[in-house]
Design a protein around this motif. Structure first.
Motif, mmCIF file in Angstrom:
data_model
loop_
_atom_site.group_PDB
_atom_site.id
_atom_site.type_symbol
_atom_site.label_atom_id
_atom_site.label_comp_id
_atom_site.label_asym_id
_atom_site.label_seq_id
_atom_site.Cartn_x
_atom_site.Cartn_y
_atom_site.Cartn_z
ATOM 1 N N PHE A 155 43.736 42.324 53.706
ATOM 2 C CA PHE A 155 42.329 42.186 53.336
ATOM 3 C C PHE A 155 42.284 41.886 51.848
ATOM 4 O O PHE A 155 42.819 42.638 51.031
ATOM 5 C CB PHE A 155 41.565 43.475 53.637
ATOM 6 C CG PHE A 155 40.100 43.398 53.289
ATOM 7 C CD1 PHE A 155 39.179 42.946 54.217
ATOM 8 C CD2 PHE A 155 39.642 43.771 52.037
ATOM 9 C CE1 PHE A 155 37.832 42.853 53.900
ATOM 10 C CE2 PHE A 155 38.303 43.686 51.706
ATOM 11 C CZ PHE A 155 37.395 43.229 52.646
ATOM 12 N N ASN A 156 41.666 40.770 51.480
ATOM 13 C CA ASN A 156 41.614 40.347 50.085
ATOM 14 C C ASN A 156 40.203 39.883 49.759
ATOM 15 O O ASN A 156 39.580 39.164 50.551
ATOM 16 C CB ASN A 156 42.593 39.200 49.836
ATOM 17 C CG ASN A 156 44.023 39.597 50.158
ATOM 18 O OD1 ASN A 156 44.762 40.065 49.296
ATOM 19 N ND2 ASN A 156 44.436 39.420 51.413
ATOM 20 N N ASN A 157 39.677 40.299 48.607
ATOM 21 C CA ASN A 157 38.348 39.842 48.226
ATOM 22 C C ASN A 157 38.258 39.485 46.748
ATOM 23 O O ASN A 157 38.918 40.077 45.895
ATOM 24 C CB ASN A 157 37.254 40.842 48.605
ATOM 25 C CG ASN A 157 37.420 42.225 48.030
ATOM 26 O OD1 ASN A 157 36.854 43.171 48.550
ATOM 27 N ND2 ASN A 157 38.167 42.393 46.959
ATOM 28 N N ALA A 158 37.451 38.456 46.480
ATOM 29 C CA ALA A 158 37.097 38.055 45.124
ATOM 30 C C ALA A 158 35.633 38.413 44.906
ATOM 31 O O ALA A 158 34.792 38.138 45.777
ATOM 32 C CB ALA A 158 37.315 36.562 44.930
ATOM 33 N N VAL A 159 35.341 39.026 43.758
ATOM 34 C CA VAL A 159 34.012 39.593 43.529
ATOM 35 C C VAL A 159 33.507 39.178 42.152
ATOM 36 O O VAL A 159 34.256 39.197 41.168
ATOM 37 C CB VAL A 159 34.037 41.135 43.627
ATOM 38 C CG1 VAL A 159 32.629 41.705 43.532
ATOM 39 C CG2 VAL A 159 34.703 41.582 44.925
ATOM 40 N N GLU A 160 32.229 38.868 42.089
ATOM 41 C CA GLU A 160 31.556 38.581 40.831
ATOM 42 C C GLU A 160 30.459 39.616 40.621
ATOM 43 O O GLU A 160 29.683 39.905 41.549
ATOM 44 C CB GLU A 160 30.938 37.182 40.869
ATOM 45 C CG GLU A 160 29.943 36.881 39.766
ATOM 46 C CD GLU A 160 30.593 36.650 38.406
ATOM 47 O OE1 GLU A 160 29.895 36.741 37.382
ATOM 48 O OE2 GLU A 160 31.811 36.372 38.375
ATOM 49 N N GLN A 161 30.413 40.218 39.415
ATOM 50 C CA GLN A 161 29.295 41.093 39.069
ATOM 51 C C GLN A 161 28.427 40.370 38.038
ATOM 52 O O GLN A 161 28.752 40.348 36.857
ATOM 53 C CB GLN A 161 29.762 42.432 38.510
ATOM 54 C CG GLN A 161 28.564 43.306 38.116
ATOM 55 C CD GLN A 161 28.915 44.757 37.916
ATOM 56 O OE1 GLN A 161 29.332 45.421 38.858
ATOM 57 N NE2 GLN A 161 28.748 45.235 36.704
#
Length: 465
Positions: free
Chosen positions: A66-72
């Motif tokens: 499970f891999n995620n890229a996140v922007e805040q």
């Protein structure tokens, strides 16, 4: 980590909680692989032959990633883009085929976590995501033996175990990226035994009372060193009993049905845990003085307990011949003793699988959670503000909501864009909290793969599934 609610989306639930042991079902041969044509692509033929050959010898390869890229883009304590990743790989051994031990199984899993934790951006520790790479490292995830007894109505699992879905778990939680990590945040932080990414000495008993009713009970070593040192469950000094700070005793009673015996499958449970271990107090030092003003070593609190109740129900099915439909879920966690930073929590949501007939494996998911924080913890945060001469006060509660779309690319393979909004980040552990941080926004996308489903590898059947 363990038993799946029967009416879950099989592949999807296993994608997110494979760290528990699939339990041996030695009465049947591996299920023949079916090659679906309603995905964008299909890799199952690549591994089906090898998987069947290995299963004939009692060997089942298991794992997921499970891999995620996140922007805040707004709020929090730091804006920017970051990444988290989790990969699990292991083997399940059917001891009936290998050694003639009916109902026996051995399980060995390792994992790797990398990237940056949400907290460094949001300032919110409790609405964590499924990776929760608080300390990026490789770990021993499980090394256990399981045995079915009494005509396969009783199952016992012992060894180095992670917490599993036998307690305070719903399979639908696994469709949510943030806030649950397959168990609600208040249980994950208050229970006293390790997070899902490592393991301590433990034993879990599962009993089928009837085809629908069950009871689960367990005992886990409370070992704080697992979260503070770098061996993370590998054989070493943490395997000796002198590292134990107590034990945790969870019990759960539940009822569940499946698509095979209920037009609208459901799952309900109630549970309780008691932790005999100690943990640091948020407000006082060892002299009984306020930490924010006097400093020193935090006081140790001893023992805590809590109860939970949760439910999951299929509400609507457009076609009774498949598992497309609308499900609702909800739960409550109540602290009954001790000084947990989280006092009470209420959560719920909706999940629609196969809203579009042409996309029967996709899901649209919504979840929300409200956390009432412990008065002592809130006082400790406000004392830090006073000590630093900062005007304002910290909120006494925290909440979050998420909406996501889980797109089924291939069997066992999903692409999942999501949007999260967090109200009043808790700012746990920050030396100087900031009362002007009122929210945090996350926008991201995740890729998840369950290796058995993706590559056509058979699984060892799970107890209670």
């Amino acid at each position: 980590m363990g038993t799946l609610v029967c009416f879950s989306t099989g592949v999807e639930a296993q994608v997110l909680r494979d760290t528990g042991a699939p339990l041996a079902n030695t009465k049947s041969a591996p299920t023949p692989i079916q090659y679906p044509d309603d995905y964008f692509f299909n890799l199952q033929p690549l591994g089906a032959g090898l998987g069947r050959s290995l299963a004939n010898y009692g060997v089942y390869i298991n794992g997921r990633t499970f891999n995620n890229a996140v922007e805040q883009p707004s709020g929090g304590v730091r804006k920017g883009t970051f990444y988290e990743g989790y990969t699990l790989l292991g083997v399940d051994l059917d001891m009936n085929r290998i050694a003639g031990i009916h109902g026996g199984a051995l399980h060995f899993y390792v994992n790797d976590m990398n990237g940056i934790n949400y907290f460094k951006y949001s300032g919110a520790l409790y609405p964590f995501n499924r990776v929760w790479s608080y300390n990026a490292a490789s770990r021993l995830n499980e090394f256990s033996y399981e045995q079915r007894l009494f005509d396969d109505r009783v199952d016992v699992r012992v060894g180095r175990l992670p917490p599993g879905p036998e307690f305070d778990f719903s399979s639908t939680y696994c469709r949510i990226v943030t806030g649950f990590c397959a168990v609600p945040a208040p249980y994950a932080y208050a229970k006293g035994y390790p997070a899902y990414n490592t393991a301590s000495w433990a034993g879990v008993l599962q009993v089928k009372l009837t085809n629908a009713y069950y009871v689960n009970a367990g005992v886990y070593e409370n070992e704080p060193a697992l979260a503070t040192v770098n061996h993370y469950g590998w054989p070493g000094e943490d395997w000796s009993s002198d590292k134990a700070r107590g034990a945790v005793f969870p019990v759960q009673f539940g009822y569940r049905t499946s698509y095979t015996n209920d037009l609208y499958p459901k799952s309900y449970d109630i549970g309780f845990f008691y932790n005999t271990g100690d943990y640091t107090d948020s407000l006082y030092n060892t002299q009984g003085k306020i930490l924010a003003f006097s400093g020193g070593t935090p006081q140790l609190d001893h023992g805590n307990s809590g109860l939970w109740a949760q439910g999951e129900q299929v509400l609507w099915r457009p076609d009774p011949t498949n598992d497309r439909g609308l499900s609702a879920f909800g739960g409550v966690n109540i602290a009954t003793s001790g000084q947990n930073n989280i006092r009470d929590t209420f959560s719920g949501g909706l999940s629609v699988k196969g809203l579009f007939e042409a996309r029967p494996h996709d899901t649209i998911n919504f979840a929300a959670m409200y956390m009432a924080l412990n008065d002592e913890f809130v006082d400790a945060q406000n004392d830090k503000l006073l000590a630093h001469k900062i005007n304002g006060s910290m909120a006494s509660s925290e909440a979050f909501a998420e909406v996501n779309y889980q797109l089924a690319l291939a069997p066992g393979t999903y692409f999942q864009p999501f949007f999260d909004y967090i109200w009043h980040p808790d700012e746990v552990g920050l030396a100087t909290p900031n009362p002007t941080v009122t929210h945090a926004v996350f926008v991201g996308a995740a890729i998840s793969v369950a290796f058995p489903e993706a590559l056509g590898l058979p699984r060892l059947a799970r107890f209670g599934s």
